[in-house]
Design an enzyme around this catalytic site. Sequence first.
Site: not given
Length: 367
Positions: A354, A324, A65
């Site tokens: 994160c 995302h 991520c």
Amino acid sequence: MKDTPAEELATHILSEAIRRAGIPGESVDDVIFAESLYGGGDLARYAAAAMGLTQVPGQAVNRHCAGGLTAVGNAAGSIRSGMDRVVVAGGVHSFSTGPALTWRVPGTDETQRRIPPTFPYTAEATDDTSVSVGWNLAVKYGLTREQMDAWAVRSHERAIAAIDAGVFDDEITPLKVTRPDGSVVEFAIDEHPRRDTSLAKAAALKPLHPEIDAFSITAANSSGMNDAAAALTLTSSSYAAEQGLQPLGTIRAWGAIGVDPKYTGDGGIVSIPLVLKRAGISLSDVALWEINEAFASVPVAACQELGIDDGKVNIFGSGCSLGHPIAASGARMLTTLTHGLRRRGGGIGVAAMCAGGGQGGAVVVEV
């Protein structure tokens, strides 16, 4: 974009990043693109070669991520050290066309589909991110479902308001997409934000793990699985001056950190003090924040634990609303953050998130 491969997304965003920067392609020293779970190729090099920039190398980075933030940090570090003068950095992700990896099961001739692990799985730290990122963080910091649902609904409201006001127009490069019937359409508006989202609808959704007592993570307070690409062109200050370029902003600091995989969501929290210290600033110096909504629990916990004003966080939406696209999110956040700071006349912004496997990353930008 379900039929648009990541290679096409990478080539399109690289071309547009160079064009908008007003920099000759032959001046680019390197391209660094984050990618995650995409099979081990090199999308950055593919895009450069596809553009005919055969002299420009490409580097693939993977911090899941936070990969897009890491790509920008790597580019900034190379430029600051004097090794490079112009680097395009960002990330590319296509959930829709991601390859299905297989491996041979050790000790047998059997092959199985497999996602290579980023950390040793345990009963509490599993490959199910709704548990290891969303739920465990909510339990650790005492967050309620109502808090997380409220954050997620507001995220959609903010994203829709931003779209209607044309806030993202300067950030988005439209993509021509060929449909299965051969027709071509221009894709220019994020499709994930929902206009009909409400607290009542969010509250009506079932938890993702009803077998776990009081489990509070749902589809509403989780991020979407999306396809996207984002890139930023970074140069040295001397190159910008020589070429008469007007920088949009300056990268002040960057960093990454590891945390217990059981509390992967903590990576989006503890990475913030790290980069603030490196930039020599405090929380009060930050005008705007982008804290990725992998799950709403992450920004809610960050604001609660660090004392951040949530009115300055994700003011145009984030993962719960915009989605995302794993490797692309960090670069998207930095782009939105930079433009947001420019609209308010400048200031300092922090993008933090994160990352899979018990990691986190953050970048400080000043406009």
